[in-house]
Design an enzyme around this catalytic site. Structure first.
Site, PDB file in Angstrom:
ATOM      1  N   ASN A  84      -5.323  -1.029   6.744  1.00  0.00           N
ATOM      2  CA  ASN A  84      -5.773  -1.434   5.404  1.00  0.00           C
ATOM      3  C   ASN A  84      -5.384  -2.866   5.054  1.00  0.00           C
ATOM      4  O   ASN A  84      -6.058  -3.517   4.267  1.00  0.00           O
ATOM      5  CB  ASN A  84      -5.191  -0.474   4.366  1.00  0.00           C
ATOM      6  CG  ASN A  84      -5.372  -0.976   2.950  1.00  0.00           C
ATOM      7  OD1 ASN A  84      -6.463  -0.949   2.399  1.00  0.00           O
ATOM      8  ND2 ASN A  84      -4.295  -1.474   2.356  1.00  0.00           N
ATOM      9  N   LYS A 101     -14.735  -9.155   8.069  1.00  0.00           N
ATOM     10  CA  LYS A 101     -14.966  -7.715   7.926  1.00  0.00           C
ATOM     11  C   LYS A 101     -16.104  -7.244   8.838  1.00  0.00           C
ATOM     12  O   LYS A 101     -16.073  -6.117   9.360  1.00  0.00           O
ATOM     13  CB  LYS A 101     -15.271  -7.364   6.470  1.00  0.00           C
ATOM     14  CG  LYS A 101     -14.067  -7.516   5.548  1.00  0.00           C
ATOM     15  CD  LYS A 101     -12.912  -6.613   5.981  1.00  0.00           C
ATOM     16  CE  LYS A 101     -11.742  -6.651   5.029  1.00  0.00           C
ATOM     17  NZ  LYS A 101     -10.628  -5.772   5.453  1.00  0.00           N
ATOM     18  N   THR A 106       3.497   1.144   4.673  1.00  0.00           N
ATOM     19  CA  THR A 106       4.135  -0.056   5.214  1.00  0.00           C
ATOM     20  C   THR A 106       3.790  -1.288   4.391  1.00  0.00           C
ATOM     21  O   THR A 106       2.722  -1.386   3.792  1.00  0.00           O
ATOM     22  CB  THR A 106       3.716  -0.290   6.679  1.00  0.00           C
ATOM     23  OG1 THR A 106       2.341  -0.712   6.730  1.00  0.00           O
ATOM     24  CG2 THR A 106       3.895   0.972   7.506  1.00  0.00           C
ATOM     25  N   VAL A 140     -13.588  -1.864  -5.800  1.00  0.00           N
ATOM     26  CA  VAL A 140     -12.416  -1.073  -6.202  1.00  0.00           C
ATOM     27  C   VAL A 140     -11.507  -1.969  -7.021  1.00  0.00           C
ATOM     28  O   VAL A 140     -11.190  -3.096  -6.597  1.00  0.00           O
ATOM     29  CB  VAL A 140     -11.647  -0.526  -4.975  1.00  0.00           C
ATOM     30  CG1 VAL A 140     -10.456   0.314  -5.435  1.00  0.00           C
ATOM     31  CG2 VAL A 140     -12.556   0.284  -4.060  1.00  0.00           C
ATOM     32  N   TYR A 142     -14.484 -14.238   4.509  1.00  0.00           N
ATOM     33  CA  TYR A 142     -14.045 -12.857   4.338  1.00  0.00           C
ATOM     34  C   TYR A 142     -15.076 -11.887   4.914  1.00  0.00           C
ATOM     35  O   TYR A 142     -14.736 -10.965   5.672  1.00  0.00           O
ATOM     36  CB  TYR A 142     -13.819 -12.572   2.856  1.00  0.00           C
ATOM     37  CG  TYR A 142     -13.594 -11.125   2.512  1.00  0.00           C
ATOM     38  CD1 TYR A 142     -12.387 -10.500   2.809  1.00  0.00           C
ATOM     39  CD2 TYR A 142     -14.586 -10.377   1.881  1.00  0.00           C
ATOM     40  CE1 TYR A 142     -12.178  -9.160   2.485  1.00  0.00           C
ATOM     41  CE2 TYR A 142     -14.378  -9.044   1.553  1.00  0.00           C
ATOM     42  CZ  TYR A 142     -13.177  -8.452   1.857  1.00  0.00           C
ATOM     43  OH  TYR A 142     -12.968  -7.136   1.539  1.00  0.00           O
ATOM     44  N   ILE A 172      -0.130   3.832   6.887  1.00  0.00           N
ATOM     45  CA  ILE A 172      -1.079   2.942   6.212  1.00  0.00           C
ATOM     46  C   ILE A 172      -0.472   1.547   6.136  1.00  0.00           C
ATOM     47  O   ILE A 172       0.667   1.387   5.697  1.00  0.00           O
ATOM     48  CB  ILE A 172      -1.399   3.442   4.791  1.00  0.00           C
ATOM     49  CG1 ILE A 172      -1.822   4.910   4.823  1.00  0.00           C
ATOM     50  CG2 ILE A 172      -2.482   2.587   4.141  1.00  0.00           C
ATOM     51  CD1 ILE A 172      -1.829   5.561   3.451  1.00  0.00           C
ATOM     52  N   ASP A 201       5.147  -6.270   9.221  1.00  0.00           N
ATOM     53  CA  ASP A 201       4.391  -7.515   9.113  1.00  0.00           C
ATOM     54  C   ASP A 201       3.335  -7.459  10.204  1.00  0.00           C
ATOM     55  O   ASP A 201       3.651  -7.587  11.393  1.00  0.00           O
ATOM     56  CB  ASP A 201       5.316  -8.715   9.307  1.00  0.00           C
ATOM     57  CG  ASP A 201       4.581 -10.053   9.224  1.00  0.00           C
ATOM     58  OD1 ASP A 201       3.328 -10.044   9.158  1.00  0.00           O
ATOM     59  OD2 ASP A 201       5.254 -11.097   9.244  1.00  0.00           O
TER      60      ASP A 201
END
Length: 296
Positions: free
Chosen positions: A86, A155, A37, A184, A151, A11, A58
């Site tokens: 993610n 996405k 990570t 969330v 943003y 992840i 990174d």
């Protein structure tokens, strides 16, 4: 009889308090070998204390991606069952005032970094019996809120790429899933609110500056969203199903995209505007514009 093979998941973006960290803990509790990570592993100390393996990654560095892939290839049986892209950033600003250098960085992090990570880890996924690639997008991919245009566009781009990947990798046995999350509550979001830049002095929206600055801090969204651990448990269960859905919808209002095609455009606009408290901003700007036109 040999012990059953332990499945593994990597992840990205697992800083403590993030959605990625919550997902790492959920997979860890489910018995998977988890590679969590982070660009700075020290910022994932909580995961390490919980027994989760933390690796440096990174996602904006090709060398770092290659090194992380090599480390995973050398561990266990060299296969990776699940890859979750993610890592990302939000950022808020009216599109007309967006700093283009920062906007390009948002696309690098939210769009091209997941592609780079997927390319690097694909050979490891192909060694697994039933590999899965999950890209974390957002409800914003299908309905953009005011001040979140950059943003949302990033996405939406990742959602489109996920759709293409799903078809391209199907013959190789790789399932591609889009995590189209709704609201969330995470520590990362709370930190982002504190770091929100103010509206530029020359902005055309300056007549409503106090209201816009409050919207940029996402005050209206601060208390919304489901707890990150509840979201993570549900997402982990979805991804561990024998046949996970093409789109995983978890989080507050995540189901809304199913209704959008059936709603009139004015109602979709109203829902998006109301989510950030845009009505008083619009009213203040209209009043100021009317006064200026009358003065001329």
């Amino acid at each position: 009889m040999p012990a059953p093979r332990q499945r593994s998941v990597l992840i990205t973006g697992c800083t403590d308090g993030s959605a990625g960290a919550a997902l790492a803990l959920a997979f860890h509790a489910a018995g998977l070998r988890v590679y969590a990570t982070a660009r700075e592993p020290a910022r994932a100390a909580g995961l390490a204390a919980a027994g989760v393996e933390v690796l440096t990654l990174d996602v904006l560095s090709g060398a770092s991606i290659a090194a992380c892939a090599a480390a995973v290839a050398a561990a266990g049986d060299g296969a990776l069952d699940i890859l979750v892209n993610n890592a990302g950033e939000q950022g808020v600003m009216p599109v007309a005032d967006a700093d283009l250098a920062r906007a390009r960085r948002t696309f690098e992090l939210n769009v091209w970094a997941p592609v780079a990570v997927a390319q690097a880890f694909l050979p490891l996924l192909l060694r697994a019996p039933a590999p899965l690639l999950a890209n974390h997008t957002s409800l914003a991919a299908v309905v953009a809120l005011p001040f979140q245009g950059v943003y949302a566009a990033s996405k939406a781009a990742l959602a489109a790429l996920s759709g293409a990947l799903r078809l391209e990798l199907r013959a190789l046995g790789v399932r591609v899933v889009e995590l189209r999350s709704g609201g969330v509550r995470t520590g990362i979001l709370r930190a982002a609110r504190l770091d929100a830049p103010p509206l530029p002095a020359a902005s055309a929206l300056a007549p409503a500056r106090p209201l816009v600055d409050a919207a940029l801090r996402q005050d209206a969204l601060a208390a919304r969203g489901i707890p990150a651990d509840a979201w993570a448990r549900a997402v982990a269960a979805d991804l561990l199903r024998p046949a996970p859905p093409r789109v995983v919808r978890r989080g507050e209002s995540a189901w809304l995209d199913l209704l959008l095609p059936y709603l009139p455009a004015w109602l979709v606009d109203k829902l998006a505007a109301d989510a950030v408290g845009f009505a008083p901003i619009e009213a203040a700007i209209r009043d100021d514009r009317a006064k200026k036109l009358k003065a001329h």
